[in-house]
Design a protein around this motif. Structure first.
Motif, PDB file in Angstrom:
ATOM      1  N   GLU A  29       7.614  48.475 -18.284  1.00  0.00           N
ATOM      2  CA  GLU A  29       8.395  49.411 -17.486  1.00  0.00           C
ATOM      3  C   GLU A  29       7.585  50.670 -17.184  1.00  0.00           C
ATOM      4  OE1 GLU A  29      12.806  51.431 -17.794  1.00  0.00           O
ATOM      5  OE2 GLU A  29      11.411  51.719 -19.454  1.00  0.00           O
ATOM      6  N   ALA A  30       6.870  51.176 -18.183  1.00  0.00           N
ATOM      7  CA  ALA A  30       6.068  52.383 -17.980  1.00  0.00           C
ATOM      8  C   ALA A  30       4.987  52.159 -16.932  1.00  0.00           C
ATOM      9  CB  ALA A  30       5.450  52.841 -19.302  1.00  0.00           C
ATOM     10  N   LEU A  31       4.352  50.989 -16.970  1.00  0.00           N
ATOM     11  CA  LEU A  31       3.310  50.696 -15.988  1.00  0.00           C
ATOM     12  C   LEU A  31       3.897  50.522 -14.594  1.00  0.00           C
ATOM     13  CD1 LEU A  31       1.091  48.267 -18.085  1.00  0.00           C
ATOM     14  CD2 LEU A  31       0.606  50.646 -17.467  1.00  0.00           C
ATOM     15  N   LEU A  32       5.073  49.923 -14.518  1.00  0.00           N
ATOM     16  CA  LEU A  32       5.739  49.798 -13.219  1.00  0.00           C
ATOM     17  C   LEU A  32       6.062  51.177 -12.646  1.00  0.00           C
ATOM     18  CD1 LEU A  32       7.134  48.014 -11.037  1.00  0.00           C
ATOM     19  CD2 LEU A  32       9.222  48.240 -12.402  1.00  0.00           C
ATOM     20  N   LEU A  33       6.568  52.068 -13.494  1.00  0.00           N
ATOM     21  CA  LEU A  33       6.889  53.415 -13.040  1.00  0.00           C
ATOM     22  C   LEU A  33       5.638  54.160 -12.599  1.00  0.00           C
ATOM     23  CD1 LEU A  33       9.559  54.343 -15.730  1.00  0.00           C
ATOM     24  CD2 LEU A  33       9.939  54.294 -13.251  1.00  0.00           C
ATOM     25  N   ALA A  34       4.557  54.011 -13.347  1.00  0.00           N
ATOM     26  CA  ALA A  34       3.300  54.656 -12.953  1.00  0.00           C
ATOM     27  C   ALA A  34       2.871  54.179 -11.572  1.00  0.00           C
ATOM     28  CB  ALA A  34       2.217  54.369 -13.987  1.00  0.00           C
ATOM     29  N   HIS A  35       3.005  52.884 -11.338  1.00  0.00           N
ATOM     30  CA  HIS A  35       2.649  52.328 -10.023  1.00  0.00           C
ATOM     31  C   HIS A  35       3.535  52.900  -8.932  1.00  0.00           C
ATOM     32  CE1 HIS A  35       1.428  49.457  -6.963  1.00  0.00           C
ATOM     33  NE2 HIS A  35       2.697  49.145  -6.787  1.00  0.00           N
ATOM     34  N   ARG A  36       4.827  52.966  -9.187  1.00  0.00           N
ATOM     35  CA  ARG A  36       5.761  53.474  -8.178  1.00  0.00           C
ATOM     36  C   ARG A  36       5.543  54.959  -7.898  1.00  0.00           C
ATOM     37  NH1 ARG A  36      10.265  50.608  -6.884  1.00  0.00           N
ATOM     38  NH2 ARG A  36      11.542  52.497  -6.749  1.00  0.00           N
ATOM     39  N   LEU A  37       5.045  55.674  -8.902  1.00  0.00           N
ATOM     40  CA  LEU A  37       4.766  57.107  -8.733  1.00  0.00           C
ATOM     41  C   LEU A  37       3.395  57.357  -8.113  1.00  0.00           C
ATOM     42  CD1 LEU A  37       6.190  58.334 -12.153  1.00  0.00           C
ATOM     43  CD2 LEU A  37       7.095  58.948  -9.895  1.00  0.00           C
ATOM     44  N   GLY A  38       2.650  56.301  -7.845  1.00  0.00           N
ATOM     45  CA  GLY A  38       1.331  56.452  -7.236  1.00  0.00           C
ATOM     46  C   GLY A  38       0.271  56.946  -8.186  1.00  0.00           C
ATOM     47  N   LEU A  39       0.462  56.729  -9.485  1.00  0.00           N
ATOM     48  CA  LEU A  39      -0.510  57.179 -10.487  1.00  0.00           C
ATOM     49  C   LEU A  39      -1.575  56.112 -10.710  1.00  0.00           C
ATOM     50  CD1 LEU A  39       2.015  58.609 -13.108  1.00  0.00           C
ATOM     51  CD2 LEU A  39       0.628  59.928 -11.502  1.00  0.00           C
ATOM     52  N   GLU A  40      -2.822  56.505 -10.661  1.00  0.00           N
ATOM     53  CA  GLU A  40      -3.903  55.558 -10.930  1.00  0.00           C
ATOM     54  C   GLU A  40      -3.894  55.184 -12.410  1.00  0.00           C
ATOM     55  OE1 GLU A  40      -8.795  55.162 -10.733  1.00  0.00           O
ATOM     56  OE2 GLU A  40      -7.804  57.060 -10.189  1.00  0.00           O
ATOM     57  N   LEU A  59       7.071  41.523 -11.989  1.00  0.00           N
ATOM     58  CA  LEU A  59       6.959  42.944 -11.675  1.00  0.00           C
ATOM     59  C   LEU A  59       5.748  43.275 -10.809  1.00  0.00           C
ATOM     60  CD1 LEU A  59       7.892  44.534 -15.136  1.00  0.00           C
ATOM     61  CD2 LEU A  59       9.404  43.975 -13.219  1.00  0.00           C
ATOM     62  N   GLY A  60       4.906  42.293 -10.543  1.00  0.00           N
ATOM     63  CA  GLY A  60       3.733  42.556  -9.713  1.00  0.00           C
ATOM     64  C   GLY A  60       2.701  43.421 -10.391  1.00  0.00           C
ATOM     65  N   LEU A  61       2.658  43.386 -11.733  1.00  0.00           N
ATOM     66  CA  LEU A  61       1.712  44.209 -12.487  1.00  0.00           C
ATOM     67  C   LEU A  61       0.420  43.434 -12.695  1.00  0.00           C
ATOM     68  CD1 LEU A  61       4.076  45.776 -15.180  1.00  0.00           C
ATOM     69  CD2 LEU A  61       3.185  46.863 -13.121  1.00  0.00           C
ATOM     70  N   ASP A  62      -0.615  43.850 -12.035  1.00  0.00           N
ATOM     71  CA  ASP A  62      -1.879  43.122 -12.059  1.00  0.00           C
ATOM     72  C   ASP A  62      -2.818  43.698 -13.114  1.00  0.00           C
ATOM     73  OD1 ASP A  62      -3.784  41.280 -11.379  1.00  0.00           O
ATOM     74  OD2 ASP A  62      -4.548  42.410  -9.661  1.00  0.00           O
ATOM     75  N   PHE A  63      -2.386  43.625 -14.384  1.00  0.00           N
ATOM     76  CA  PHE A  63      -3.200  44.118 -15.491  1.00  0.00           C
ATOM     77  C   PHE A  63      -3.546  42.964 -16.420  1.00  0.00           C
ATOM     78  CE2 PHE A  63      -0.583  47.807 -14.262  1.00  0.00           C
ATOM     79  CZ  PHE A  63      -1.593  48.703 -13.943  1.00  0.00           C
ATOM     80  N   HIS A  64      -4.644  43.111 -17.136  1.00  0.00           N
ATOM     81  CA  HIS A  64      -5.067  42.070 -18.053  1.00  0.00           C
ATOM     82  C   HIS A  64      -4.232  42.048 -19.326  1.00  0.00           C
ATOM     83  CE1 HIS A  64      -8.741  42.553 -15.572  1.00  0.00           C
ATOM     84  NE2 HIS A  64      -8.862  41.257 -15.782  1.00  0.00           N
ATOM     85  N   ASP A  65      -3.717  43.218 -19.743  1.00  0.00           N
ATOM     86  CA  ASP A  65      -3.099  43.312 -21.066  1.00  0.00           C
ATOM     87  C   ASP A  65      -2.023  44.390 -21.058  1.00  0.00           C
ATOM     88  OD1 ASP A  65      -2.489  43.180 -23.730  1.00  0.00           O
ATOM     89  OD2 ASP A  65      -4.470  43.744 -24.459  1.00  0.00           O
ATOM     90  N   THR A  66      -0.840  44.034 -20.601  1.00  0.00           N
ATOM     91  CA  THR A  66       0.229  45.035 -20.518  1.00  0.00           C
ATOM     92  C   THR A  66       0.742  45.452 -21.898  1.00  0.00           C
ATOM     93  OG1 THR A  66       1.935  43.318 -20.309  1.00  0.00           O
ATOM     94  CG2 THR A  66       1.016  44.207 -18.271  1.00  0.00           C
ATOM     95  N   GLN A  67       0.586  44.597 -22.903  1.00  0.00           N
ATOM     96  CA  GLN A  67       1.212  44.848 -24.197  1.00  0.00           C
ATOM     97  C   GLN A  67       0.275  45.435 -25.241  1.00  0.00           C
ATOM     98  OE1 GLN A  67       4.062  44.381 -22.328  1.00  0.00           O
ATOM     99  NE2 GLN A  67       4.691  44.503 -24.447  1.00  0.00           N
TER     100      GLN A  67
END
Length: 246
Positions: free
Chosen positions: A184-195, A148-156
């Protein structure tokens, strides 16, 4: 008047651990719903979780109880709670109390600088818990980066917060009912341009975990693959608004 903060507690068979969690939060925050509301979302429990929560709600107006007719999954329960939340800030966290109110305060403070703030178990905190669970967390985070290209340390991490508008924008598009709903929530936040900012937090181990590593990990990865495919199809571009409480 809207409360300043809504804390959503998704529950499945938490009759034993929920009372201590509610006591800790109610003792920490001021009395009266102007400051905080606690939303207990009972997702089809069979152990009397709703009855336990109802007894607390009967004595404290800060507690509200929602229930579903059957079990749907943590993602579903979180969406139901967020849709019902009235706070200007909305946080969801685990009903077992593994993240105490002081940890919630850290995430809430970060919402002053960004619309989305997520807890992250970093440093020594990342090494807490059983070895197999730590390994599973590292593997899953690696999968989030690759798929998903989510560059976070701890998605869960089970502690995440949103300003009200951000919560509404993300969770009206969300559709995953299971444990991969965080990704999914973090992916949506990214797609919505939310920091999104990561906040160092510490979790306390709690006996009686409902997570079963082998089966749940496979289901989570399957959900993540489904999110990736849905994204490629453009499903999140015009995602339907679903009422999780309906």
């Amino acid at each position: 008047m809207r409360p300043a903060l809504s804390i959503v507690l998704p529950c499945l068979d938490e009759a034993e651990r929920l009372p201590a969690t509610l006591r800790a939060y109610l003792a920490h925050y001021p009395a009266g719903r102007a400051e905080v509301e606690l939303l207990v979302v009972d997702d089809g429990s069979t152990d009397g979780t709703s009855a336990v929560a109802d007894r607390v709600a009967a004595t404290d107006q800060r507690v509200r109880v929602l229930r579903t007719a059957s079990n749907h999954g943590k993602g579903y329960a979180v969406r139901a709670g967020i849709r019902a939340a009235q706070g200007e800030l909305v946080v969801f966290t685990d009903a077992d109390g593994s993240y105490g109110p002081e940890q919630v305060d850290r995430v809430v403070a970060a919402l002053g600088v960004a619309p989305v703030a997520i807890g992250a178990r970093l440093g020594e905190a990342a090494g807490a818990g059983p070895p197999l669970r730590r390994l599973a967390s590292r593997v899953f985070n690696r999968a989030m980066r690759l798929l998903l290209g989510l560059d976070f340390h701890d998605t869960q991490c089970g502690l995440k917060g949103f300003r009200r508008e951000a919560a509404e924008a993300v969770f009206r598009r969300a559709r995953v009912d299971g444990y991969a709903f965080d990704a999914e929530a973090l992916l949506l936040a990214h797609r919505l341009g939310l920091e999104v900012v990561e906040v160092p937090v510490r979790a306390e181990d709690r006996a009686g975990s409902k997570v079963h590593l082998a089966g749940d990990a496979l289901r989570m990865l399957a959900d993540v693959w489904a999110v990736r495919r849905a994204t490629a199809r453009g499903a999140y571009d015009e995602a339907p608004v679903r009422d999780p409480a309906g």
